[in-house]
Structure formats: structure tokens, C-alpha cells
Write a protein that holds these residues in place. Structure first.
Motif, PDB file in Angstrom:
ATOM      1  N   ALA A  39      -8.152   3.951  -1.591  1.00  0.00           N
ATOM      2  CA  ALA A  39      -8.078   3.576  -3.000  1.00  0.00           C
ATOM      3  C   ALA A  39      -7.445   4.683  -3.828  1.00  0.00           C
ATOM      4  CB  ALA A  39      -9.483   3.258  -3.525  1.00  0.00           C
ATOM      5  N   HIS A  40      -7.731   5.939  -3.494  1.00  0.00           N
ATOM      6  CA  HIS A  40      -7.190   7.025  -4.316  1.00  0.00           C
ATOM      7  C   HIS A  40      -5.676   7.158  -4.180  1.00  0.00           C
ATOM      8  CE1 HIS A  40      -7.576   9.737  -0.654  1.00  0.00           C
ATOM      9  NE2 HIS A  40      -6.449  10.202  -1.164  1.00  0.00           N
ATOM     10  N   CYS A  41      -5.101   6.452  -3.229  1.00  0.00           N
ATOM     11  CA  CYS A  41      -3.647   6.473  -3.053  1.00  0.00           C
ATOM     12  C   CYS A  41      -2.931   5.481  -3.968  1.00  0.00           C
ATOM     13  CB  CYS A  41      -3.283   6.159  -1.610  1.00  0.00           C
ATOM     14  SG  CYS A  41      -3.902   7.361  -0.407  1.00  0.00           S
ATOM     15  N   VAL A  42      -3.680   4.508  -4.530  1.00  0.00           N
ATOM     16  CA  VAL A  42      -3.039   3.462  -5.326  1.00  0.00           C
ATOM     17  C   VAL A  42      -3.720   3.203  -6.674  1.00  0.00           C
ATOM     18  CG1 VAL A  42      -2.222   2.311  -3.227  1.00  0.00           C
ATOM     19  CG2 VAL A  42      -4.381   1.590  -4.262  1.00  0.00           C
ATOM     20  N   ALA A  43      -5.009   3.537  -6.813  1.00  0.00           N
ATOM     21  CA  ALA A  43      -5.774   3.173  -8.003  1.00  0.00           C
ATOM     22  C   ALA A  43      -5.176   3.763  -9.271  1.00  0.00           C
ATOM     23  CB  ALA A  43      -7.230   3.617  -7.861  1.00  0.00           C
ATOM     24  N   GLY A  44      -4.844   2.896 -10.209  1.00  0.00           N
ATOM     25  CA  GLY A  44      -4.262   3.309 -11.478  1.00  0.00           C
ATOM     26  C   GLY A  44      -2.762   3.171 -11.555  1.00  0.00           C
ATOM     27  N   ALA A  45      -2.099   3.062 -10.425  1.00  0.00           N
ATOM     28  CA  ALA A  45      -0.633   2.978 -10.408  1.00  0.00           C
ATOM     29  C   ALA A  45      -0.156   1.582 -10.799  1.00  0.00           C
ATOM     30  CB  ALA A  45      -0.098   3.335  -9.025  1.00  0.00           C
ATOM     31  N   PRO A  46       0.896   1.474 -11.613  1.00  0.00           N
ATOM     32  CA  PRO A  46       1.444   0.154 -11.965  1.00  0.00           C
ATOM     33  C   PRO A  46       2.242  -0.463 -10.816  1.00  0.00           C
ATOM     34  CG  PRO A  46       2.746   1.889 -12.968  1.00  0.00           C
ATOM     35  CD  PRO A  46       1.565   2.569 -12.324  1.00  0.00           C
ATOM     36  N   TYR A  47       2.628   0.369  -9.871  1.00  0.00           N
ATOM     37  CA  TYR A  47       3.364  -0.097  -8.693  1.00  0.00           C
ATOM     38  C   TYR A  47       3.266   0.986  -7.621  1.00  0.00           C
ATOM     39  CZ  TYR A  47       6.810   3.173 -10.521  1.00  0.00           C
ATOM     40  OH  TYR A  47       7.418   4.308 -10.996  1.00  0.00           O
ATOM     41  N   ILE A  48       3.561   0.624  -6.392  1.00  0.00           N
ATOM     42  CA  ILE A  48       3.628   1.581  -5.293  1.00  0.00           C
ATOM     43  C   ILE A  48       4.796   1.198  -4.404  1.00  0.00           C
ATOM     44  CG2 ILE A  48       1.129   2.038  -5.290  1.00  0.00           C
ATOM     45  CD1 ILE A  48       0.989   0.188  -2.807  1.00  0.00           C
ATOM     46  N   TYR A  49       5.102   2.044  -3.428  1.00  0.00           N
ATOM     47  CA  TYR A  49       6.118   1.741  -2.426  1.00  0.00           C
ATOM     48  C   TYR A  49       5.483   1.831  -1.045  1.00  0.00           C
ATOM     49  CZ  TYR A  49       9.557   2.546  -6.141  1.00  0.00           C
ATOM     50  OH  TYR A  49      10.277   2.500  -7.312  1.00  0.00           O
ATOM     51  N   VAL A  50       5.893   0.945  -0.170  1.00  0.00           N
ATOM     52  CA  VAL A  50       5.454   0.945   1.221  1.00  0.00           C
ATOM     53  C   VAL A  50       6.668   1.187   2.102  1.00  0.00           C
ATOM     54  CG1 VAL A  50       4.451  -0.439   3.081  1.00  0.00           C
ATOM     55  CG2 VAL A  50       3.546  -0.639   0.754  1.00  0.00           C
TER      56      VAL A  50
END
Length: 471
Positions: free
Chosen positions: A46-57
Motif C-alpha cells: 500500500a505504501h507504494c501507491v497510497a495517495g498517488a493519482p496514478y502509477i506505472y507498472v
């Protein structure tokens, strides 16, 4: 890559992440690891994505370079509703659902997780940990793996939540590539016995010693199957019900009671305690929670979006003159605010009992208020208890307990981890404060201070530099 085709990389804009919001604000991408469950399902921390408007995989690559990235908008990833960024490892899991299915190949594929009844109870069992962690604080982010063994319960006593989190050790930290490092978060922990996911890496304990922490995957199978069905715990108290509770935040490096224990912690690390609002300008709390601090922060209206933080200096803090650390008697302090609080439906005071009130009926029920950690999340709660008589407290606590000035009650550990120190104990007969929680010990006996014997001190007007004490 054919040996680790189920491993993916995660990039997220650091400035938005809850876990880093107070540390990094530059336009940069944070890197984590993840694993592929199906053509559309990916699991990470969760700490890798929580709060981000977008991510990349990124998938199918041995070096997690910032190319061939799959952009995923916020609506397509979910983190556990009980995740708490301030508590390491607490429900630190997230699920990403891709809009367009992956194309499986020799270098991109999935892996299965163990069944719900799988037990992590064999300390000799070996697992394999995968991740894109950075070696020696430099790139590139090259995919690595290393074998690890669980650490037994006895050896992981410093684990925050031994039910939810486990430690493992890897190889020799002096050998390049054998330890868990930043960037490995979210990576899979795979059993060498059955080839299935048994855990997810969530943190490291330094970059030496080869020690890391992971979450057993069996605890999160329901979340993985359907994140929407996992509901957050409701706040036990409404703002109105907790309107007479304040929080006290302080840097432990200043406190007489804690400065040695927290000497090596980050200079910005703070502890949080409880306080009791007595009037528009008076807050009551424990002496050990403010003793030695040049300043503290008082937070009111904390359960609403209108939370208010007030900086209070040492000159505004009155500590009982008979208090002496590490003693527990006279463990009381009063904070006087320069500017009165604005009382409303969510901020108010509560009355104290009269001076002649006696806590002498062991069958009487009282209610304790304060912050408690339940399922990894700090929540403002209350619970009913019966207090114990002096003889029982003395038999449990020995010389630590002064039966003439202190009392105690037994706390049910199933209710969570008690952090209610400085919080009020309220009589169910008259709805007035009869005591204040001071501290607790490992056998779940909690010590509190009766208010009535200290009433004269609490109600005594504050004496200024140019004022004489009335005799």
C-alpha cells in the motif's frame, strides 16, 4: 526473466505518496516491486501507491528502467482500508487491476498464492525473496532474488504486530545482492517447498544484517479476491463523544521518560499521548508525557476536518512539584493555553468529581477513554472496566505500586494495544472524571491516578512570576 516472470515493478510520483509526503516533494518517481496474479491483477505494498493519482507498472524486464511503462489511474488500484502509513507494516497491501490484460510470454506470467490454511510455523523452511531493490544506494534497479529463513517468535520480539508481520533473514550483508534493500517493498516471498506466494515484503530493518519484514499472504486473501468487500473499521467515538479529549504530541528526544529509548530515532519522530480538556484554557495530562520538553503540541477537534494544533511552551506547563521520574505518584501536569478554545459541539470540557469522592467499590464500572491501536490502526475508543482494590494491585506490581495514591484495573488485550495514557476515567454513575490513566505493564495491568486527592492542586490558580502564592 523466465525464472521470475511473475515479478513486476511499480513507479509512483513520490510527492503524492502518503508514506513520503512529509519527506520528499520533488518531481520524482518512487520504485517498488510487485507480483502478477493474473493478466489483470497485480499485488504490491500500500505504501507504494497510497495517495498517488496514478502509477506505472513495468513487466518482463530484468532492469526496471523507466520505459515501456503501463500507466494505471487511481481508480484502478486499491489499498487495504486499514492501512496506516504511520505504522510500519500495518495492512500494507494494495491490488492493481489493469484495464488491458497483459500478454503472457516466456518473460511475463503469473504465480499462485498459498491456501488460507497455510501455516508459517516452520523456522527451518526456506523462502525466496524477489525485488528491484537498489544496491549500495545506486542503480540500476536490477531484479534480484535471495533465499531467506523465518525468524522465530522469540527472536522477533521487536516486531510491531507479531500476528500480522513476520521477520526473515537473508544472506551475508557484505555480499553484494544478498540482502533486502529499498525498492524491494511489495515483492513476493515464495516458498521453496511449493513454489507459491507465502508473503509480501513490506520493510527492511536497516541495510545491514540481511533482515526484512513481510506480511503473511494468508491474512489478506479476502482483500486480494475482492478489495471492495473489506470494510474499514468505523471510528469508535464520534467527535461529539470525544470532545473533551485532546492529543499531546511531543518529540521523545526531549522527554525525561523516553529520551534514552528514542535517542537513535529520526529527529522529526513524535509520540502521541492523551489530554483532558478541563476548561477553555486548561488541559490535564500525565507529567511524564511533558516533563523535560521545551514545547509540546496540543491537538483538539481531532476527529473532524477542523483539527486544530496549538504549540505550547514549557512556561505554560505546570508539573506537580512532587513528581519525580521514574516514580508514578503525582504523575500529573496542567497545560494553560494563552488563547481560549472555542467550545462547540465537538470541543468541550468535562467535570471533575468532588474532593470527597471515594473509589472504594470494586464493583463500580467506569469508562476509560483514549487512543488505542486495534488491527494496526490508531483509533479513539472507550471501554468499560472495573478497578481493582489496592491489595490486588500491590500483589501484581510490588514496590512499583503505591496503594495509598494509585489504583489499577485489568485491561483486556483483545481490545487492542492500549495507548490511552493521559486519558480520562469517567464514572458511569455521575459522568465525571474520577481518574487518569498513567501507564501500563506487560501483564495488562493498567495504573491510574484517582483525581479527588489531587483536586486542590488541579484547581489551584496558576502563579505568575509577579504573583504571590496565597496562603
Amino acid at each position: 526473466m523466465s525464472q521470475a516472470k511473475f515479478v513486476a515493478g511499480i513507479y509512483a510520483p513520490t510527492r503524492y505518496l502518503y508514506a513520503f509526503k512529509d519527506k520528499l516533494t520533488e518531481e520524482m518517481l518512487s520504485t517498488c516491486t510487485a507480483f502478477i496474479l493474473s493478466k489483470t491483477e497485480i499485488i504490491t505494498n500500500a505504501h507504494c501507491v497510497a495517495g498517488a493519482p496514478y502509477i506505472y507498472v513495468v513487466v518482463g524486464t530484468k532492469v526496471a528502467l523507466e520505459k515501456n511503462l503501463i500507466k494505471v489511474e487511481k481508480v484502478r488500484f486499491a489499498y487495504h482500508p486499514l492501512y496506516n502509513e504511520s505504522i510500519v507494516g500495518a495492512f500494507d497491501i494494495a491490488k492493481i487491476t489493469l484495464e488491458k490484460p497483459l500478454e503472457f510470454s516466456d518473460t511475463v506470467g503469473s504465480i499462485r498464492v498459498v491456501d488460507k490454511d497455510y501455516k508459517l510455523n516452520n523456522s527451518s523452511e526456506v523462502v525466496t525473496v524477489y525485488g528491484y531493490g537498489v544496491l549500495n544506494s545506486i542503480g540500476p534497479l536490477k531484479l534480484r532474488r535471495c533465499d531467506a529463513k523465518y525468524i522465530s517468535d522469540v527472536n522477533r520480539a521487536d516486531t510491531f504486530n507479531p500476528v500480522q508481520t513476520l521477520y526473515f533473514t537473508t544472506g551475508d550483508s557484505k555480499k553484494d545482492g544478498e540482502i533486502i534493500t529499498p525498492g524491494d517493498s511489495g515483492g513476493p516471498v515464495v516458498s521453496k517447498t511449493n513454489g507459491k506466494i507465502v508473503g509480501i515484503t513490506t520493510s527492511i530493518n536497516g541495510t545491514t544484517g540481511g533482515r526484512g519484514m513481510f506480511l503473511p499472504i494468508t491474512l489478506f486473501l479476502d482483500f486480494i479476491r475482492n478489495p471492495k468487500r473489506v470494510k474499514p473499521l468505523p471510528t469508535s467515538l464520534t467527535p461529539n463523544e470525544a470532545k473533551f479529549i485532546a492529543s499531546i504530541r511531543v518529540f521523545p528526544k526531549f522527554l525525561t521518560a523516553y529520551n534514552k529509548d528514542f535517542a537513535d530515532y529520526d529527529e522529526n519522530f513524535q509520540l502521541q499521548f492523551n489530554g483532558i480538556i478541563l476548561s477553555e484554557t486548561e488541559i490535564l495530562t500525565c507529567a511524564h508525557q511533558v516533563h523535560g520538553a521545551p514545547y509540546v503540541y496540543v491537538i483538539v477537534n481531532k476527529l473532524t476536518s477542523n483539527e486544530k494544533t496549538i504549540r505550547v511552551t514549557k512556561s505554560q506547563i505546570k508539573i506537580h512539584e512532587k513528581y519525580a521520574f521514574p516514580g508514578l505518584t503525582f504523575n500529573i501536569a496542567k497545560i494553560t493555553l494563552k488563547n481560549p478554545l472555542e467550545f462547540n459541539d465537538n470541543v468541550g470540557s468535562i467535570d471533575l468529581v468532588d474532593k470527597d469522592y471515594k473509589l472504594n467499590d470494586p464493583s463500580e464500572m467506569v469508562t476509560v477513554y483514549g487512543d488505542m491501536i486495534l488491527h494496526g490502526t490508531m483509533r479513539m475508543r472507550r471501554y468499560d472496566v472495573k478497578y481493582l482494590d489496592g491489595a490486588k494491585c500491590k500483589s501484581k506490581l510490588g514496590d512499583l505500586f503505591d496503594a495509598n495514591r494509585l489504583m489499577c484495573y485489568t485491561f483486556d488485550e483483545s481490545m487492542g494495544d492500549l495507548c490511552a495514557f493521559g486519558g480520562p476515567m469517567i464514572s458511569k454513575k455521575n459522568n465525571k472524571i474520577v481518574g487518569m490513566t498513567i501507564t501500563g505493564i506487560p501483564d495488562a495491568t493498567v495504573i491510574f491516578q484517582p483525581i479527588a486527592p489531587l483536586l486542590d492542586w488541579i484547581q489551584e490558580p496558576r502563579v505568575g512570576r509577579n504573583q504571590k502564592r496565597r496562603i
